[in-house]
Design a protein around this motif. Structure first.
Motif, PDB file in Angstrom:
ATOM      1  N   THR A   1       0.824  -1.214   0.000  1.00  0.00           N
ATOM      2  CA  THR A   1       0.000   0.000   0.000  1.00  0.00           C
ATOM      3  C   THR A   1       0.858   1.264   0.000  1.00  0.00           C
ATOM      4  O   THR A   1       0.466   2.282  -0.565  1.00  0.00           O
ATOM      5  CB  THR A   1      -0.973   0.029   1.202  1.00  0.00           C
ATOM      6  N   ASN A   2       2.038   1.193   0.600  1.00  0.00           N
ATOM      7  CA  ASN A   2       2.919   2.357   0.594  1.00  0.00           C
ATOM      8  C   ASN A   2       3.632   2.571  -0.735  1.00  0.00           C
ATOM      9  O   ASN A   2       3.839   3.688  -1.164  1.00  0.00           O
ATOM     10  CB  ASN A   2       4.002   2.219   1.683  1.00  0.00           C
ATOM     11  N   GLU A   3       4.045   1.476  -1.348  1.00  0.00           N
ATOM     12  CA  GLU A   3       4.944   1.593  -2.494  1.00  0.00           C
ATOM     13  C   GLU A   3       4.272   1.480  -3.853  1.00  0.00           C
ATOM     14  O   GLU A   3       4.815   1.928  -4.852  1.00  0.00           O
ATOM     15  CB  GLU A   3       6.063   0.531  -2.389  1.00  0.00           C
ATOM     16  N   VAL A   4       3.108   0.841  -3.909  1.00  0.00           N
ATOM     17  CA  VAL A   4       2.475   0.648  -5.219  1.00  0.00           C
ATOM     18  C   VAL A   4       1.326   1.642  -5.391  1.00  0.00           C
ATOM     19  O   VAL A   4       0.339   1.595  -4.657  1.00  0.00           O
ATOM     20  CB  VAL A   4       1.968  -0.802  -5.397  1.00  0.00           C
ATOM     21  N   GLU A   5       1.491   2.507  -6.360  1.00  0.00           N
ATOM     22  CA  GLU A   5       0.493   3.549  -6.553  1.00  0.00           C
ATOM     23  C   GLU A   5      -0.840   2.955  -7.018  1.00  0.00           C
ATOM     24  O   GLU A   5      -0.872   2.088  -7.883  1.00  0.00           O
ATOM     25  CB  GLU A   5       1.006   4.541  -7.594  1.00  0.00           C
ATOM     26  N   GLY A   6      -1.909   3.426  -6.422  1.00  0.00           N
ATOM     27  CA  GLY A   6      -3.232   2.982  -6.845  1.00  0.00           C
ATOM     28  C   GLY A   6      -3.798   1.849  -6.013  1.00  0.00           C
ATOM     29  O   GLY A   6      -4.944   1.452  -6.197  1.00  0.00           O
ATOM     30  N   ILE A   7      -2.981   1.321  -5.080  1.00  0.00           N
ATOM     31  CA  ILE A   7      -3.468   0.220  -4.237  1.00  0.00           C
ATOM     32  C   ILE A   7      -3.795   0.744  -2.838  1.00  0.00           C
ATOM     33  O   ILE A   7      -2.951   1.299  -2.151  1.00  0.00           O
ATOM     34  CB  ILE A   7      -2.428  -0.915  -4.134  1.00  0.00           C
ATOM     35  N   THR A   8      -5.038   0.560  -2.434  1.00  0.00           N
ATOM     36  CA  THR A   8      -5.444   1.016  -1.110  1.00  0.00           C
ATOM     37  C   THR A   8      -5.708  -0.146  -0.161  1.00  0.00           C
ATOM     38  O   THR A   8      -5.962   0.045   1.025  1.00  0.00           O
ATOM     39  CB  THR A   8      -6.734   1.857  -1.191  1.00  0.00           C
ATOM     40  N   ARG A   9      -5.699  -1.340  -0.685  1.00  0.00           N
ATOM     41  CA  ARG A   9      -6.087  -2.475   0.153  1.00  0.00           C
ATOM     42  C   ARG A   9      -5.416  -3.775  -0.304  1.00  0.00           C
ATOM     43  O   ARG A   9      -5.211  -3.973  -1.497  1.00  0.00           O
ATOM     44  CB  ARG A   9      -7.613  -2.658   0.075  1.00  0.00           C
ATOM     45  N   VAL A  10      -5.091  -4.626   0.663  1.00  0.00           N
ATOM     46  CA  VAL A  10      -4.470  -5.917   0.360  1.00  0.00           C
ATOM     47  C   VAL A  10      -5.253  -7.004   1.077  1.00  0.00           C
ATOM     48  O   VAL A  10      -5.544  -6.881   2.269  1.00  0.00           O
ATOM     49  CB  VAL A  10      -2.990  -5.951   0.820  1.00  0.00           C
ATOM     50  N   VAL A  11      -5.616  -8.060   0.347  1.00  0.00           N
ATOM     51  CA  VAL A  11      -6.304  -9.191   0.987  1.00  0.00           C
ATOM     52  C   VAL A  11      -5.494 -10.462   0.781  1.00  0.00           C
ATOM     53  O   VAL A  11      -4.670 -10.554  -0.134  1.00  0.00           O
ATOM     54  CB  VAL A  11      -7.737  -9.383   0.426  1.00  0.00           C
ATOM     55  N   TYR A  12      -5.747 -11.464   1.630  1.00  0.00           N
ATOM     56  CA  TYR A  12      -5.047 -12.748   1.519  1.00  0.00           C
ATOM     57  C   TYR A  12      -6.062 -13.824   1.164  1.00  0.00           C
ATOM     58  O   TYR A  12      -7.073 -13.979   1.859  1.00  0.00           O
ATOM     59  CB  TYR A  12      -4.349 -13.074   2.851  1.00  0.00           C
ATOM     60  N   ASP A  13      -5.821 -14.521   0.087  1.00  0.00           N
ATOM     61  CA  ASP A  13      -6.733 -15.544  -0.412  1.00  0.00           C
ATOM     62  C   ASP A  13      -6.547 -16.833   0.401  1.00  0.00           C
ATOM     63  O   ASP A  13      -5.483 -17.441   0.356  1.00  0.00           O
ATOM     64  CB  ASP A  13      -6.406 -15.781  -1.896  1.00  0.00           C
ATOM     65  N   ILE A  14      -7.594 -17.241   1.138  1.00  0.00           N
ATOM     66  CA  ILE A  14      -7.454 -18.419   2.005  1.00  0.00           C
ATOM     67  C   ILE A  14      -8.131 -19.660   1.431  1.00  0.00           C
ATOM     68  O   ILE A  14      -8.257 -20.682   2.092  1.00  0.00           O
ATOM     69  CB  ILE A  14      -7.995 -18.145   3.423  1.00  0.00           C
ATOM     70  N   THR A  15      -8.559 -19.580   0.172  1.00  0.00           N
ATOM     71  CA  THR A  15      -9.287 -20.696  -0.441  1.00  0.00           C
ATOM     72  C   THR A  15      -8.380 -21.903  -0.688  1.00  0.00           C
ATOM     73  O   THR A  15      -7.267 -21.748  -1.170  1.00  0.00           O
ATOM     74  CB  THR A  15      -9.877 -20.253  -1.796  1.00  0.00           C
ATOM     75  N   SER A  16      -8.891 -23.076  -0.356  1.00  0.00           N
ATOM     76  CA  SER A  16      -8.173 -24.305  -0.693  1.00  0.00           C
ATOM     77  C   SER A  16      -8.434 -24.670  -2.141  1.00  0.00           C
ATOM     78  O   SER A  16      -9.386 -24.205  -2.755  1.00  0.00           O
ATOM     79  CB  SER A  16      -8.655 -25.468   0.176  1.00  0.00           C
ATOM     80  N   LYS A  17      -7.600 -25.538  -2.693  1.00  0.00           N
ATOM     81  CA  LYS A  17      -7.877 -26.134  -3.994  1.00  0.00           C
ATOM     82  C   LYS A  17      -8.120 -27.608  -3.772  1.00  0.00           C
ATOM     83  O   LYS A  17      -7.228 -28.271  -3.249  1.00  0.00           O
ATOM     84  CB  LYS A  17      -6.697 -25.947  -4.928  1.00  0.00           C
ATOM     85  N   PRO A  18      -9.226 -28.220  -4.178  1.00  0.00           N
ATOM     86  CA  PRO A  18     -10.422 -27.532  -4.586  1.00  0.00           C
ATOM     87  C   PRO A  18     -11.135 -26.906  -3.390  1.00  0.00           C
ATOM     88  O   PRO A  18     -10.777 -27.240  -2.279  1.00  0.00           O
ATOM     89  CB  PRO A  18     -11.253 -28.679  -5.182  1.00  0.00           C
ATOM     90  N   PRO A  19     -12.103 -26.074  -3.574  1.00  0.00           N
ATOM     91  CA  PRO A  19     -12.751 -25.743  -4.842  1.00  0.00           C
ATOM     92  C   PRO A  19     -12.016 -24.640  -5.617  1.00  0.00           C
ATOM     93  O   PRO A  19     -12.257 -24.478  -6.808  1.00  0.00           O
ATOM     94  CB  PRO A  19     -14.131 -25.254  -4.426  1.00  0.00           C
ATOM     95  N   GLY A  20     -11.167 -23.879  -4.958  1.00  0.00           N
ATOM     96  CA  GLY A  20     -10.453 -22.842  -5.695  1.00  0.00           C
ATOM     97  C   GLY A  20      -9.389 -23.475  -6.570  1.00  0.00           C
ATOM     98  O   GLY A  20      -9.021 -24.630  -6.373  1.00  0.00           O
ATOM     99  N   THR A  21      -8.885 -22.739  -7.533  1.00  0.00           N
ATOM    100  CA  THR A  21      -7.691 -23.175  -8.243  1.00  0.00           C
ATOM    101  C   THR A  21      -6.551 -22.360  -7.642  1.00  0.00           C
ATOM    102  O   THR A  21      -6.781 -21.491  -6.794  1.00  0.00           O
ATOM    103  CB  THR A  21      -7.796 -22.909  -9.755  1.00  0.00           C
ATOM    104  N   ILE A  22      -5.332 -22.648  -8.051  1.00  0.00           N
ATOM    105  CA  ILE A  22      -4.222 -21.876  -7.522  1.00  0.00           C
ATOM    106  C   ILE A  22      -4.244 -20.478  -8.153  1.00  0.00           C
ATOM    107  O   ILE A  22      -4.202 -19.469  -7.453  1.00  0.00           O
ATOM    108  CB  ILE A  22      -2.882 -22.615  -7.738  1.00  0.00           C
ATOM    109  N   GLU A  23      -4.314 -20.430  -9.460  1.00  0.00           N
ATOM    110  CA  GLU A  23      -4.438 -19.140 -10.134  1.00  0.00           C
ATOM    111  C   GLU A  23      -5.871 -18.638  -9.966  1.00  0.00           C
ATOM    112  O   GLU A  23      -6.767 -19.407  -9.628  1.00  0.00           O
ATOM    113  CB  GLU A  23      -4.112 -19.300 -11.626  1.00  0.00           C
ATOM    114  N   MET A  24      -6.062 -17.330 -10.228  1.00  0.00           N
ATOM    115  CA  MET A  24      -7.392 -16.739 -10.065  1.00  0.00           C
ATOM    116  C   MET A  24      -8.232 -16.889 -11.336  1.00  0.00           C
ATOM    117  O   MET A  24      -9.441 -16.693 -11.302  1.00  0.00           O
ATOM    118  CB  MET A  24      -7.237 -15.252  -9.763  1.00  0.00           C
ATOM    119  N   GLU A  25      -7.557 -17.122 -12.464  1.00  0.00           N
ATOM    120  CA  GLU A  25      -8.324 -17.243 -13.723  1.00  0.00           C
ATOM    121  C   GLU A  25      -7.873 -18.491 -14.468  1.00  0.00           C
ATOM    122  O   GLU A  25      -6.721 -18.896 -14.351  1.00  0.00           O
ATOM    123  CB  GLU A  25      -8.084 -16.022 -14.609  1.00  0.00           C
TER     124      GLU A  25
END
Ligand code: XMP
Length: 332
Positions: free
Chosen positions: A308-332
């Motif tokens: 948030t300090n160093e990357v312009e345009g980012i106001t928020r950071v979240v952590y993805d806690i989904t397991s695979k399955p059902p999530g995949t490792i990549e988001m798309e």
């Protein structure tokens, strides 16, 4: 049972027999473990008759093309052509938001660019007196890839289209050479070490063929790619600095196409959200998110604050806690 020394010796003589006295081989490299190890082995076997090609699709991580060039050319003396095709890929990706469509666009353009480069190399090769035609295509296929392509036959069962030069050999009338096809990932790493490939490369996390395009959710534009590239570098640098990189199977930052309010300085800002993913897995078919143990309790806080300090345009950071399955490792 076999030893790695025996494997190297046998594989090198197998390659020499296959390719013959004059045959030439072309292969795509990505900076990943598999293609680097395959390239190094090929270079040991036939030296300058192996040509490596890195397609810079504009979707690579920070300094990736430079690092690959440094390792392969300066360090190993492998013949390498880096093709800067970023504008072509970004142009083709304009307005494309569907994940599967993005993958297909990238895969198709990769084949075209690689083929064009192969033709150029073929012409150059035709003028060299001591070498024959380029007849072979090197691929860093591993044993699990072989199994997967047998058990997931047919498009209906394809989980998602994998951009790993599928279709390339047929389109190019090249014969396939796959020196790693009997190995598992951990064996490839042992082999890489044996061949003198630096530790940090041998232990690199996997990186998908479609690159950062599938880590910018929605349309992958240059400004959005720049943001995800910066955030990813911070995350990875921190994992390395805190001795967590090797304990994690794969980690990366993704950029979400939504906005959230945050306070930057004394101003309210409507910025974007970075999602961090870190997983533990042995086979990448199932995975759980990294928990970061007690001594690293504040690790994610530090990464969040840096992003948030160093990357312009980012106001928020979240952590993805989904397991695979059902999530995949990549988001798309
Ligand atoms: P998923 O997202 O399916 O990913 O859980 C499993 C592993 O595969 C990688 N991956 C890819 N690798 N081309 C690749 O070479 C691709 O199109 C691709 N898609 C996903 C992913 O990074 C993870 O390691």
């Amino acid at each position: 049972h076999w030893t790695m020394e025996e494997f190297v010796g046998k594989e090198i003589s197998r390659i020499r027999t296959l390719v013959g006295e004059k045959g030439q081989v072309i292969g795509a490299v990505s900076g990943g473990v598999d293609s680097t190890v395959a390239a190094k082995l090929m270079h040991e076997a036939i030296g300058g008759r192996f040509h490596a090609v890195l397609v810079d699709n504009g979707l690579l991580r920070q300094d990736e093309a430079k690092i690959v060039h440094k390792t392969l050319t300066n360090h190993f003396g492998i013949q390498l052509t880096v093709v800067d095709a970023s504008q072509r890929f970004l142009g083709e990706l304009k307005g494309v938001t569907d994940p599967e469509q993005k993958r297909k666009t990238i895969g198709r353009n990769f084949i075209d660019v690689f083929q064009e480069e192969a033709h150029k190399l073929e012409k150059a090769a035709a003028n060299s007196p001591n070498a024959g035609d380029i007849e072979w295509l090197l691929q860093g296929t591993l044993y699990p890839d072989v199994i997967e392509s047998i058990s997931f036959k047919g498009p209906s069962q394809t989980i998602k289209s994998h951009h790993n030069v599928g279709g390339l050999p047929a389109a190019m009338h090249l014969k396939l050479i796959e020196p790693l096809r009997e190995l598992f990932k951990d064996e490839v790493r042992i082999l890489g070490t044996k061949l003198g490939i630096p530790e940090h490369l041998v232990w690199r996390h996997p990186f998908p063929g479609p690159g950062l395009a599938i880590r910018v959710l929605g349309e992958a534009t240059e400004p959005q790619l720049r943001i995800v590239r910066q955030a990813d570098k911070i995350f990875i640098d921190e994992l390395v600095a805190n001795d967590l990189y090797r304990k994690t199977s794969q980690a990366f930052a993704a950029l979400l196409p939504v906005r959230a309010v945050g306070v930057i300085g004394d101003k309210r800002e409507h910025g974007q959200i970075i999602s961090l993913r870190a997983v533990e897995t042995t086979d990448f078919m199932t995975a759980v998110r990294s928990h970061f143990d007690i001594e690293n309790r504040t690790f994610l806080d530090r990464v969040s604050s840096r992003i948030t300090n160093e990357v312009e345009g980012i106001t928020r950071v979240v952590y993805d806690i989904t397991s695979k399955p059902p999530g995949t490792i990549e988001m798309e």
